[in-house]
Motif scaffolding. Structure first.
Motif, PDB file in Angstrom:
ATOM      1  N   VAL B 128     -39.669  -8.133 -24.283  1.00  0.00           N
ATOM      2  CA  VAL B 128     -40.610  -7.410 -25.146  1.00  0.00           C
ATOM      3  C   VAL B 128     -42.024  -7.861 -24.788  1.00  0.00           C
ATOM      4  N   PHE B 129     -42.945  -6.924 -24.698  1.00  0.00           N
ATOM      5  CA  PHE B 129     -44.338  -7.315 -24.458  1.00  0.00           C
ATOM      6  C   PHE B 129     -44.809  -8.226 -25.589  1.00  0.00           C
ATOM      7  N   ALA B 130     -45.541  -9.287 -25.232  1.00  0.00           N
ATOM      8  CA  ALA B 130     -45.953 -10.296 -26.212  1.00  0.00           C
ATOM      9  C   ALA B 130     -46.800  -9.682 -27.330  1.00  0.00           C
ATOM     10  N   ALA B 131     -47.488  -8.586 -27.015  1.00  0.00           N
ATOM     11  CA  ALA B 131     -48.355  -7.963 -28.023  1.00  0.00           C
ATOM     12  C   ALA B 131     -47.575  -7.072 -28.990  1.00  0.00           C
ATOM     13  N   GLY B 143     -31.492 -12.419 -35.049  1.00  0.00           N
ATOM     14  CA  GLY B 143     -30.870 -13.584 -34.417  1.00  0.00           C
ATOM     15  C   GLY B 143     -31.326 -13.872 -32.995  1.00  0.00           C
ATOM     16  N   PHE B 144     -32.263 -13.096 -32.484  1.00  0.00           N
ATOM     17  CA  PHE B 144     -32.787 -13.397 -31.143  1.00  0.00           C
ATOM     18  C   PHE B 144     -33.750 -14.573 -31.233  1.00  0.00           C
ATOM     19  N   GLU B 145     -33.784 -15.364 -30.169  1.00  0.00           N
ATOM     20  CA  GLU B 145     -34.770 -16.438 -30.084  1.00  0.00           C
ATOM     21  C   GLU B 145     -35.611 -16.262 -28.837  1.00  0.00           C
ATOM     22  N   ARG B 146     -36.870 -16.646 -28.959  1.00  0.00           N
ATOM     23  CA  ARG B 146     -37.765 -16.582 -27.795  1.00  0.00           C
ATOM     24  C   ARG B 146     -37.367 -17.666 -26.805  1.00  0.00           C
ATOM     25  N   GLU B 147     -37.224 -17.295 -25.541  1.00  0.00           N
ATOM     26  CA  GLU B 147     -36.859 -18.285 -24.527  1.00  0.00           C
ATOM     27  C   GLU B 147     -37.994 -18.564 -23.559  1.00  0.00           C
ATOM     28  N   VAL B 164     -42.249 -11.458 -23.461  1.00  0.00           N
ATOM     29  CA  VAL B 164     -41.389 -12.529 -23.960  1.00  0.00           C
ATOM     30  C   VAL B 164     -39.938 -12.175 -23.638  1.00  0.00           C
ATOM     31  N   GLN B 165     -39.233 -13.133 -23.077  1.00  0.00           N
ATOM     32  CA  GLN B 165     -37.789 -12.964 -22.892  1.00  0.00           C
ATOM     33  C   GLN B 165     -37.107 -13.590 -24.096  1.00  0.00           C
TER      34      GLN B 165
END
Lengths: 84, 173
Positions: B128-131, B143-147, B164-165
């Motif tokens: 996802v784009f950070a913005a 439940g997703f976490e930024r990696e 961001v992945q």
């Protein structure tokens, strides 16, 4: 021969499809498969076919020592909005 | 009960391509994707024949009058590589006016049910784009976490923009 500080003559060059047998041997050696996403027991036909059909945007380099490819790498180019 | 439009999440139909093409002509949609504008219509039509490992979920609104329109879609791609068979990648495209709504959240829920209950995936990835804070927040709520922060990931609004992945590990959320 030419470089006294290095025992090996290393040639870095583009990979040819004829290198496929070295490539197969490389993949079967040591922990090479372990550290990639490849599987063991890969068919030689598959490896050969892959070497003969390198997709557009993938540049393969080979490191050759004593007429054997001992290492290889792939540089994958992206397209469109990720062409940089 | 109500006169509000109803949401259906369904699989892709062969004649969806023209409405999806309209979706991909929407600048707000394009911006958050990696696609380019002015896509050739026939190239797009061919592309709509998705490979077997890519599962497309279509979010469609129907009004009381029976009119239906596609408001978004999710693409869940199961990784075809042997040692990554437990991994899927989720991409989400929703029309700007439906972002942050229950419809968008339901689309993500259905895609994750597909991943967990039908495909048996353990790890679902998303980029996802950070913005795009709204979508990041939605994924994190599921439940997703930024990696990883991937700097200068792709052109967005003419700028090389960070992305961001994220990943969601089943059973850990």
């Amino acid at each position: 021969m030419s470089d006294p500080t290095n025992q090996l003559d290393i040639i870095i060059r583009g990979m040819d499809s004829e290198d496929w047998e070295d490539s197969a041997a490389l993949l079967a050696s040591g922990n090479v498969a372990y550290n990639t996403l490849q599987l063991p027991y890969m068919s030689r036909d598959y490896i050969r076919e892959r070497a003969e059909n390198v997709p557009r945007g993938l540049m393969m380099l080979a490191a050759e020592v004593e007429e054997t490819v001992v290492g290889q790498l792939g540089l994958h180019r992206q397209f469109g909005r990720r062409a940089h | 009960m109500s006169d509000s439009p109803t949401l259906t999440i369904r699989g892709q139909h062969s004649d969806d391509w023209s409405e999806l093409y309209t979706l991909w002509s929407d600048e707000a949609i394009l911006r958050e994707s990696l696609e380019l504008p002015y896509m050739a219509e026939d190239a797009f039509r061919d592309q709509a024949n998705t490979p077997a490992h890519v599962h497309v979920l279509i979010a469609e609104m129907s009004s009381l009058s029976g009119r239906k329109h596609i408001i978004g879609a999710a693409w869940l791609s199961a990784n075809p590589r042997s040692r990554r068979r437990h991994v899927g990648e989720l991409a989400l495209m929703v029309r700007a006016e439906h972002r942050g709504t229950e419809a968008e959240a339901q689309l993500v829920d259905k895609a994750l049910t597909m991943a967990d209950q039908w495909l048996g995936l353990r790890r679902v990835e998303a980029i996802v784009f950070a913005a795009n804070e709204g979508l990041l927040a939605l994924f994190e709520s599921k439940g997703f976490e930024r990696e990883v922060l991937m700097r200068q990931y792709a052109l967005r609004d003419g700028k090389l923009s960070d992305a961001v992945q994220l990943a969601r590990i089943r059973g850990e959320a």
